[in-house]
Enzyme design. Sequence first.
Site, PDB file in Angstrom:
ATOM      1  N   GLU A 268       8.202   0.301  -4.742  1.00 18.01           N
ATOM      2  CA  GLU A 268       8.684   1.401  -5.577  1.00 18.01           C
ATOM      3  C   GLU A 268       7.725   1.645  -6.752  1.00 18.01           C
ATOM      4  O   GLU A 268       7.421   2.779  -7.100  1.00 18.01           O
ATOM      5  CB  GLU A 268      10.096   1.092  -6.088  1.00 18.01           C
ATOM      6  CG  GLU A 268      10.727   2.313  -6.694  1.00 18.01           C
ATOM      7  CD  GLU A 268      12.242   2.194  -6.809  1.00 18.01           C
ATOM      8  OE1 GLU A 268      12.765   2.631  -7.822  1.00 18.01           O
ATOM      9  OE2 GLU A 268      12.892   1.659  -5.894  1.00 18.01           O
ATOM     10  N   GLU A 269       7.261   0.529  -7.342  1.00 21.90           N
ATOM     11  CA  GLU A 269       6.343   0.645  -8.481  1.00 21.90           C
ATOM     12  C   GLU A 269       5.081   1.421  -8.086  1.00 21.90           C
ATOM     13  O   GLU A 269       4.581   2.257  -8.841  1.00 21.90           O
ATOM     14  CB  GLU A 269       5.979  -0.767  -8.970  1.00 21.90           C
ATOM     15  CG  GLU A 269       4.975  -0.784 -10.099  1.00 21.90           C
ATOM     16  CD  GLU A 269       4.797  -2.161 -10.734  1.00 21.90           C
ATOM     17  OE1 GLU A 269       5.699  -3.022 -10.560  1.00 21.90           O
ATOM     18  OE2 GLU A 269       3.768  -2.372 -11.388  1.00 21.90           O
ATOM     19  N   ARG A 270       4.583   1.166  -6.882  1.00 19.97           N
ATOM     20  CA  ARG A 270       3.328   1.805  -6.455  1.00 19.97           C
ATOM     21  C   ARG A 270       3.548   3.269  -6.111  1.00 19.97           C
ATOM     22  O   ARG A 270       2.706   4.123  -6.407  1.00 19.97           O
ATOM     23  CB  ARG A 270       2.714   1.009  -5.297  1.00 19.97           C
ATOM     24  CG  ARG A 270       2.139  -0.298  -5.818  1.00 19.97           C
ATOM     25  CD  ARG A 270       1.816  -1.345  -4.808  1.00 19.97           C
ATOM     26  NE  ARG A 270       1.481  -2.587  -5.516  1.00 19.97           N
ATOM     27  CZ  ARG A 270       1.493  -3.793  -4.977  1.00 19.97           C
ATOM     28  NH1 ARG A 270       1.806  -3.950  -3.705  1.00 19.97           N
ATOM     29  NH2 ARG A 270       1.189  -4.851  -5.701  1.00 19.97           N
TER      30      ARG A 270
END
Length: 304
Positions: A162-164
């Site tokens: 999700e962060e990426r």
Amino acid sequence: EELGHIRCGGIPMAIGVQTDMTTPALLKKEFLLPSIMGDKVACLGVSEVGAGSDVSSITTKAVRKGDEYVINGGKMWTTNGTQADWMCLLANTSDGPPHRNKSLICLPMNLPGVHIARKIDKLGMWSSDTAEVFFDDVHVPCKNVIGQEGMGFTYQMLQFQEERLWAVANILTTMDIIIQETIQYTRQRKIFKQPVLYHQAVHFRLAELQTEVELLRSLLHRATALYIKGNDVTKLASMAKLKGGRLARELSDSCLQYWGGMGFTNDVLVSRFYRDSRLMSIGAGADEVMLGIICKYMDTLPKK
Ligand SMILES: Cc1cc2nc3c(=O)[nH]c(=O)nc-3n(C[C@H](O)[C@H](O)[C@H](O)COP(=O)(O)OP(=O)(O)OC[C@H]3O[C@@H](n4cnc5c(N)ncnc54)[C@H](O)[C@@H]3O)c2cc1C
């Protein structure tokens, strides 16, 4: 223009830590609710002085004593760290194998033994604070563990998807703005009796860059749609993050060039993007870490 400046760099990163890095793994109402409401600021404590790319080698320890963990160690590069109310902390909770001995723990930052050592002076992302933090016998209730003890590394790796994706979504609009501002500036700036933009090297290059931005946007949309349906998108998210970092470096460098001396001042967004966007190839897993993950999914890594 103001919106462009806000979209660029540090402020979105600080918010992204809150929305897509600390809270996705979290089902604890006590921390989740005020973080979503915007009443509490969160930070993510994964990286350490001696462990960045190799997350499995972190050394911060949380030792169980009764119904508390006693935490010792430290974290490096903590975005929001100087002002956060709580940290989503990755720590070793046993001496087992490095991928199964870690846990994510909600750590209130006002506890005795939490020391903010310093605010790091950075090349870019100036509107986001970055801290080095130490833990000296910090006592945290065991109920603050997120999910199952020992599953922290796995949760963190899942959270990175999700962060990426967030990192790519965050940079795309700024890339559009930088291209648009460069078109506007080069259309009115005349050299050798015609606008800078009319030189084929310039308008062809901007067309190339906008094409690359649209390709990246399509990849992001595809990966996000699959992610929302519950698929593992680690490979596509890693490809998007890799491409996002590389494209940001190319785009900021090319566009800055067409602004001439103005591009080298602090008065224009493009110079800020040049500094801020450099982080994308390093933070949330460096380009080489993305390449390693992609190779793993392509089954091309040498057998151990
Ligand atoms: C401004 C900023 C904000 C950050 N915010 C946070 C945060 O909020 N929370 C958090 O936990 N962390 C955060 N980080 C840390 C970030 O995730 C790490 O910097 C990143 O993972 C790289 O780790 P490192 O700096 O220790 O570099 P190292 O691990 O020392 O790596 C150095 C370089 O080695 C190369 N490399 C890595 N792996 C390979 C490989 N397999 N093969 C070849 N070369 C390789 C890469 O080029 C890499 O840049 C932040 C960092 C910065 C700069």
